[in-house]
Design a protein around this motif. Structure first.
Motif, short mmCIF file in Angstrom:
data_model
loop_
_atom_site.label_atom_id
_atom_site.label_comp_id
_atom_site.label_asym_id
_atom_site.label_seq_id
_atom_site.Cartn_x
_atom_site.Cartn_y
_atom_site.Cartn_z
N HIS A 190 0.75 -1.15 -0.30
CA HIS A 190 -0.09 0.03 0.03
C HIS A 190 0.84 1.25 0.04
N VAL A 191 2.07 1.28 -0.19
CA VAL A 191 3.02 2.53 -0.39
C VAL A 191 2.75 3.24 -1.56
N ALA A 192 2.07 2.93 -2.53
CA ALA A 192 1.57 3.65 -3.64
C ALA A 192 2.56 4.37 -4.38
N PRO A 193 3.47 3.58 -5.09
CA PRO A 193 4.66 4.26 -5.91
C PRO A 193 3.89 4.65 -7.08
N LEU A 194 4.51 6.03 -7.22
CA LEU A 194 3.99 6.64 -8.59
C LEU A 194 5.01 7.18 -9.36
N GLY A 195 6.24 7.29 -8.71
CA GLY A 195 7.30 7.88 -9.43
C GLY A 195 8.54 7.01 -9.54
N LEU A 196 9.17 7.01 -10.59
CA LEU A 196 10.50 6.07 -10.78
C LEU A 196 11.59 7.12 -11.56
N ALA A 197 12.74 7.11 -10.85
CA ALA A 197 13.91 7.79 -11.61
C ALA A 197 15.24 6.87 -11.43
N PHE A 198 15.77 6.33 -12.64
CA PHE A 198 17.00 5.81 -12.37
C PHE A 198 18.04 6.73 -12.26
N TYR A 199 19.13 6.65 -11.50
CA TYR A 199 19.93 7.92 -11.46
C TYR A 199 21.31 7.68 -12.03
N THR A 200 21.66 8.54 -13.01
CA THR A 200 22.77 8.34 -13.72
C THR A 200 23.61 9.67 -13.85
N GLY A 201 23.35 10.53 -12.72
CA GLY A 201 23.89 11.64 -12.71
C GLY A 201 25.30 11.57 -11.87
N THR A 202 25.87 12.72 -11.45
CA THR A 202 27.04 12.72 -10.57
C THR A 202 26.80 13.55 -9.57
N ASN A 203 25.82 14.39 -9.56
CA ASN A 203 25.49 15.22 -8.46
C ASN A 203 25.51 14.72 -7.06
N LEU A 204 24.87 13.60 -7.08
CA LEU A 204 24.41 13.21 -5.62
C LEU A 204 25.70 12.17 -5.32
#
Lengths: 450, 154
Positions: free
Chosen positions: A342-356
């Protein structure tokens, strides 16, 4: 409903819980036991009054932000939006914010809908008043992490959700159609009329209305997520045509086919950068217990059937569906990675950047809108799932939390995610009416400086 | 006082409009709704067409609401007239209908579930039990009127 009436109804709900029909302890287990490839699945439970707890929305006070772990920094990129649900990062650094409201409510076929609609109104969002169903452009000219004055980019849409740019064609997935608009890099407004590429299953019943959209890496095909038209077929199977599925649409002709099915409410369609596989986050069915059924993220295989409505998590048969289809259940495959119930996932983003920081550079962020169908709230946060060789490789970690305050009231709820040109993670907060921007700030990462 | 006079003695209804008792005006609603819900439950069981389960759900909710109003009128008569309380049939009528209303209320909750298990097996079973109680309590109610003259004007 009048205040007296509302008081009466709350008393009635309280009385019902005192009668033990909906105890405050709903017997749920550890939500963490339902994260990963092999979630524990309890037996199906049915209720006289299903456990319900929706976080009342209080909004963000001035200066309040969600919390992030040490080494990260979070700031509001833009505030005062109207129910922002999805984000799209354009190649020049501009960010599109899809502000969207649900289409007209489903036609009432049972007394239950009247009651549910009322209970859900306790968690009303701030997006009910102003103009919505539009796309707003955010541009941060001076690179200070705060957008210039937001401007309306595209208006008068029909409950839009997904956006994808292919060359000079910008596709918007309204709840009832994919519409194509001409776009040149740097444009701040589209006034040209759109051209419908293909119709999508919309009203009059339009239960799961968000149409997630992405394009194949070569740009020739579009993939659109179409959620089911019910919790578990209670609107009849006729209402489920071309739903609970991911459709593949030929960009040149608009011809479409079912790419994968049995996915109750698929969102966040994204191609995983390493394997090139299509991934989605899926909202599973409700009202058979606080720990059923875990929502999940999965790679989506061409032609695969993931169970809905007949079974869940592979071949666990749902007794609420009649006639049953053992032939289809036999074909149902389990998804890759459970995210808890029931967490209701609605967004997904694979991270390929270098900022984080380094630890976030191979994996997926998931925006969890948060639960209503269990007493202990679950979700209401953004998590990070580490990946290795294109597959999830460890436990989900909380990244952005604090959407709930100490009283379990919602200051915001995360929905769509995107990574901006600088590599910052963006989060659409639909009841906080804010777009949040997470950077590897705190001076720990040189890339944080724009 | 002759025996003839005793049996025709008037036992007045308190919840009444121009000496027409309200309780018997309202009881047809729950009776028809609950019988109707059993019919639509059977239709759903036989066809799995969700439309029938939707009908059952409405019939049960309306039946329970009208049943509560009818019960309130009946209870007013019962509580405000010693002569009614003196009838054993009145007590049995009250207890049986209370049980039926409680069962119908739970049945309405069961019918708020989604899909097949909103009816089969618990919902359908409760619908059958409720309809089986109806003629018993109905018989007792009619006895109060036709035999004991409750609410009869003359």
């Amino acid at each position: 409903m009048t205040p007296q009436c509302s008081q009466f109804f709350r008393s009635a709900v309280l009385l019902t819980s005192l009668l033990g029909l909906a105890g405050c302890n709903d017997g749920s287990g550890d939500p963490k036991a339902q994260i990963g490839a092999n979630p524990t699945l309890p037996d199906v439970r049915q209720f006289l009054f299903p456990p319900m707890h929706i976080a009342h929305v209080v909004g963000w006070k001035k200066g309040e932000t969600p919390s992030v772990p040490k080494g990260l920094k979070i700031e509001a990129l833009a505030t005062g939006l109207q129910h922002p649900r999805m984000l799209y990062s354009l190649p020049n650094g501009d960010v599109l914010v899809v502000e969207s409201k649900a289409p007209q409510a489903d036609p009432v076929t049972r007394p239950k809908q009247i009651i549910m609609k009322y209970i859900e109104s306790w968690a009303t969002s701030g997006g009910d008043t102003g103009p919505s169903n539009r796309i707003t452009l955010l541009r941060d000219t001076n690179g200070d992490g705060v957008a210039d004055t937001p401007s309306v980019f595209l208006d008068h849409l029909n409950s839009p959700f997904g956006v994808v740019l292919v060359g000079n064609d910008l596709y918007v997935a309204n709840t009832d159609a994919i519409v194509k608009y001409p776009y040149k890099l740097g444009d701040t407004k589209i006034s040209a009329p759109g051209e419908t590429l293909t119709q999508l299953p919309g009203g009059p019943i339009d239960h799961h209305w968000t149409k997630s959209l992405t394009a194949s890496p070569d740009g020739s095909l579009l993939y659109v997520g179409v959620g089911s038209n019910s919790n578990i077929t209670e609107n009849g199977m006729e209402a489920e045509k071309n739903r609970a599925a991911i459709l593949e649409v030929d960009r040149a002709t608009g011809r479409s086919r079912i790419f994968a099915s049995g996915l109750r409410n698929p969102n966040g369609l994204t191609f995983e950068p390493q394997s090139g596989a299509l991934w989605a986050v899926v909202n599973e069915r409700d009202e058979i217990g606080p720990d059923l059924v875990p929502d999940y993220m999965t790679s989506v295989k061409d032609g695969a059937f993931y169970g809905w409505p007949y079974s869940y998590y592979g071949q666990h048969v749902d007794p609420r569906v009649q006639p049953q289809r053992p032939d289809l259940v036999a074909k149902a495959i389990p998804p890759d990675y459970a995210l808890s119930s029931h967490v209701a996932p609605l967004g997904l983003a694979f991270y390929t950047g270098t900022n984080l920081p380094e630890s976030y550079r191979n994996g997926a962020f998931v925006g969890e809108h948060g639960s209503w169908n269990r007493q202990q709230l679950n979700g209401y946060k953004v998590v990070f799932v580490p990946f290795n060789n294109g597959k999830p490789s460890g436990m989900a970690q909380d990244v952005v939390t604090g959407f709930l305050d100490g009283n379990n009231e919602a200051r915001g709820r995360p929905v769509g995610l995107a990574v901006d040109k600088s590599g910052a993670l963006l989060i659409a907060d639909d009841v906080g009416n804010t777009v949040w921007r997470v950077t590897g700030g705190g001076g720990t990462s040189p890339a944080a400086k724009l | 006082m002759t025996t003839q006079e005793v049996t025709t003695e008037r036992i007045s209804s308190t919840a009444q409009i121009a000496r027409h008792p309200i309780h018997p005006m309202l009881v047809p609603f729950p009776i028809v709704c609950f019988i109707g819900a059993l019919v639509t439950d059977i239709a759903y069981y036989a066809t799995a067409n969700i439309m029938w389960a939707d009908f059952s759900s409405w019939l049960l909710v309306i039946g329970v609401i009208m049943g509560i109003i009818a019960a309130a009128a009946g209870l007013i008569d019962f509580l405000s007239n010693r002569l009614i309380r003196a009838q054993p049939a009145a007590w049995a009528h009250l207890a049986g209908n209370l049980l039926m209303l409680v069962l119908a209320f739970f049945n309405a909750l069961i019918h708020q579930r989604d899909g097949w298990t909103s009816v089969v097996p618990v919902g359908l079973s409760l619908s059958i039990i409720v309809v089986l109680i109806l003629p018993v309590t109905g018989w007792l109610g009619w006895a109060l009127v036709y035999r004991h003259g409750v609410g009869v004007a003359r």
